[in-house]
Design an enzyme around this catalytic site. Structure first.
Site, PDB file in Angstrom:
ATOM      1  N   GLU A   9       0.857  -1.201   0.000  1.00  0.00           N
ATOM      2  CA  GLU A   9       0.000   0.000   0.000  1.00  0.00           C
ATOM      3  C   GLU A   9       0.892   1.251   0.000  1.00  0.00           C
ATOM      4  OE1 GLU A   9      -1.510   0.864   3.935  1.00  0.00           O
ATOM      5  OE2 GLU A   9      -3.377   1.720   3.139  1.00  0.00           O
ATOM      6  N   CYS A  62      -4.724  -3.003   3.103  1.00  0.00           N
ATOM      7  CA  CYS A  62      -4.414  -2.839   4.520  1.00  0.00           C
ATOM      8  C   CYS A  62      -5.588  -3.124   5.453  1.00  0.00           C
ATOM      9  CB  CYS A  62      -3.809  -1.461   4.778  1.00  0.00           C
ATOM     10  SG  CYS A  62      -3.008  -1.432   6.397  1.00  0.00           S
ATOM     11  N   ASN A 121       0.372  -0.854   5.491  1.00  0.00           N
ATOM     12  CA  ASN A 121       1.243  -0.042   6.354  1.00  0.00           C
ATOM     13  C   ASN A 121       0.587  -0.107   7.728  1.00  0.00           C
ATOM     14  OD1 ASN A 121       3.200   2.224   4.780  1.00  0.00           O
ATOM     15  ND2 ASN A 121       1.533   1.435   3.540  1.00  0.00           N
ATOM     16  N   LYS A 167      -9.518   1.688  -1.884  1.00  0.00           N
ATOM     17  CA  LYS A 167      -9.719   1.155  -0.531  1.00  0.00           C
ATOM     18  C   LYS A 167     -11.122   1.458   0.009  1.00  0.00           C
ATOM     19  CE  LYS A 167      -7.140   1.199   3.891  1.00  0.00           C
ATOM     20  NZ  LYS A 167      -5.872   1.695   4.478  1.00  0.00           N
ATOM     21  N   ASN A 218      -7.114   5.846  -1.821  1.00  0.00           N
ATOM     22  CA  ASN A 218      -5.980   4.971  -1.506  1.00  0.00           C
ATOM     23  C   ASN A 218      -6.139   3.771  -2.447  1.00  0.00           C
ATOM     24  OD1 ASN A 218      -4.139   3.198  -0.383  1.00  0.00           O
ATOM     25  ND2 ASN A 218      -4.579   3.815   1.716  1.00  0.00           N
ATOM     26  N   GLU A 247      -5.884   8.781   7.652  1.00  0.00           N
ATOM     27  CA  GLU A 247      -6.384   8.274   6.356  1.00  0.00           C
ATOM     28  C   GLU A 247      -7.786   8.790   6.072  1.00  0.00           C
ATOM     29  OE1 GLU A 247      -5.606   4.371   4.653  1.00  0.00           O
ATOM     30  OE2 GLU A 247      -4.758   3.860   6.592  1.00  0.00           O
TER      31      GLU A 247
HETATM   32  N1  CDT Z   1      -2.979   1.582   6.456  1.00  0.00           N
HETATM   33  C1  CDT Z   1      -3.862   0.990   7.272  1.00  0.00           C
HETATM   34  O1  CDT Z   1      -4.990   0.744   6.895  1.00  0.00           O
HETATM   35  N2  CDT Z   1      -3.450   0.729   8.525  1.00  0.00           N
HETATM   36  C2  CDT Z   1      -4.331   0.235   9.524  1.00  0.00           C
HETATM   37  C3  CDT Z   1      -3.924   0.795  10.824  1.00  0.00           C
HETATM   38  C4  CDT Z   1      -5.066   0.863  11.744  1.00  0.00           C
HETATM   39  S1  CDT Z   1      -4.734   1.843  13.119  1.00  0.00           S
HETATM   40  C5  CDT Z   1      -5.429   3.308  12.766  1.00  0.00           C
HETATM   41  C6  CDT Z   1      -4.366  -1.278   9.632  1.00  0.00           C
HETATM   42  O2  CDT Z   1      -5.468  -1.816   9.775  1.00  0.00           O
HETATM   43  O3  CDT Z   1      -3.331  -1.935   9.608  1.00  0.00           O
END
Ligand code: CDT
Length: 324
Positions: free
Chosen positions: A47, A174, A199, A129, A112, A148
């Protein structure tokens, strides 16, 4: 004849704020060439693979972050990646921040996004996304932000799959990997390979008790998604310490059995490779998870008609009232 494809998960280590697109593309090209040498048909990048994870910083004015977005794909900076992939005969999936052309109302949209590119350089499909985590406004109590929900719109386009790479393939991004609906939506279209970039900061500010479980939860949800839908899942991280934020690595390739068949051993740029026989998906799709035979969609109506939890009224609870 089996439908066997060789898949590479191209994990990235951190991308610094100061790194240019050219710096990043040079790293992606190394991984792409390694993948070609390993016989890969398809390489999956993470991502937001072209920049640092910019939603960790608040800006009042959204457009102050516009340099992190791509306005075309390929664009001038990413064209060398497309050219090299075509020359090497490798397909790839890559996540990036997308800034659209103005719509009829003159509005430019931010998503995204992940695209899938075939071995001949043609774009097979685009995924935006759906499940957007984090928050919209600055929350200074956090050690870093996860904005985000400020910088990207939630896509309303859902989860398409594509006939490509000798099979049926789909994408997710993600946070999508934590939601069973993501896999089931694609499973119901016959998905045999789902590509997921991520990420994931190790520190989860709303409940730091979960920090130590990040690696467990990462694999738990992707392994369950693979098994319950009889599909391969390729989970690819941008991991390591990026601008002071430690992010999960542990990229992996998962078989339809739910077993991890390739696993990253570093938090840096690293290529994992696995041969994926897509015909093995039917061992699960045609037995325990024969959807047409065993599912009961008439009993699942809450899943699409209801968003949040609706608990039963207290007076109906068997734990209240006279139990004698
Ligand atoms: N990039 C992404 O979606 N990261 C989320 C972090 C969640 S915490 C706000 C994840 O689910 O890994």
């Amino acid at each position: 004849m089996t439908r066997s494809i060789t898949v590479g998960a191209a994990q990235l280590g951190p991308i610094a704020k100061a790194d240019s697109r050219e710096d990043v593309i040079a790293r992606l090209l190394v991984l792409l060439h390694d993948a070609a040498a390993a016989g890969c048909d398809l390489v999956v990048f993470p991502e937001l693979a072209l920049t640092t994870f910019f939603p960790r910083w608040y800006t009042e004015d959204l457009s102050a972050h516009d340099d992190y977005y791509e306005t075309s794909m390929p664009g001038p900076a990413t064209q060398p990646l497309f050219d090299a992939a075509k020359r090497l005969g490798i397909g790839f999936a890559i996540g990036y921040a997308e800034l659209t052309e103005p719509d009829a109302a003159g509005v430019r949209h931010r998503f995204n996004t992940t695209i899938l590119v075939e071995r001949d350089g043609s774009v097979v499909g685009k995924y935006r996304k759906v499940h957007m985590p984090g928050h919209e406004e600055d929350e200074p109590w956090r050690p870093f932000q996860h904005l985000e929900r400020r910088y990207f719109e939630e896509s309303n386009e859902g989860f398409d799959v594509y006939r490509a790479f000798d099979g049926i393939v789909g994408m997710a991004t993600c946070n999508d990997r934590r939601w069973p609906e993501t896999y089931r939506e694609m499973g119901l279209q016959g998905a045999e390979l789902i590509m997921i970039g991520y990420n994931t900061p190790i520190h989860y500010a709303p409940d730091p008790g979960q920090n130590a479980l990040q690696g467990f939860h990462n694999h738990l949800c992707m392994q369950a998604g693979a098994y319950q839908n009889g599909t391969f899942v390729v989970g690819v991280a941008k991991g390591g310490n990026e601008e002071g934020v430690e992010s999960l690595a542990q990229s992996c390739i998962i078989a339809p059995s739910g077993q991890i068949i390739a696993l990253a051993t570093t938090t840096a740029d690293e290529l994992l490779v696995a041969r994926c026989d897509l015909d093995t998906c039917k061992n699960f799709k045609e037995t325990l998870f024969d959807f047409a035979r065993y599912r009961r969609p008439e009993l699942y109506q809450r899943i699409t008609s209801q968003k949040g939890v609706i608990e039963p009224p207290l007076e109906d609870s068997p734990t209240t009232g006279d139990q004698s």
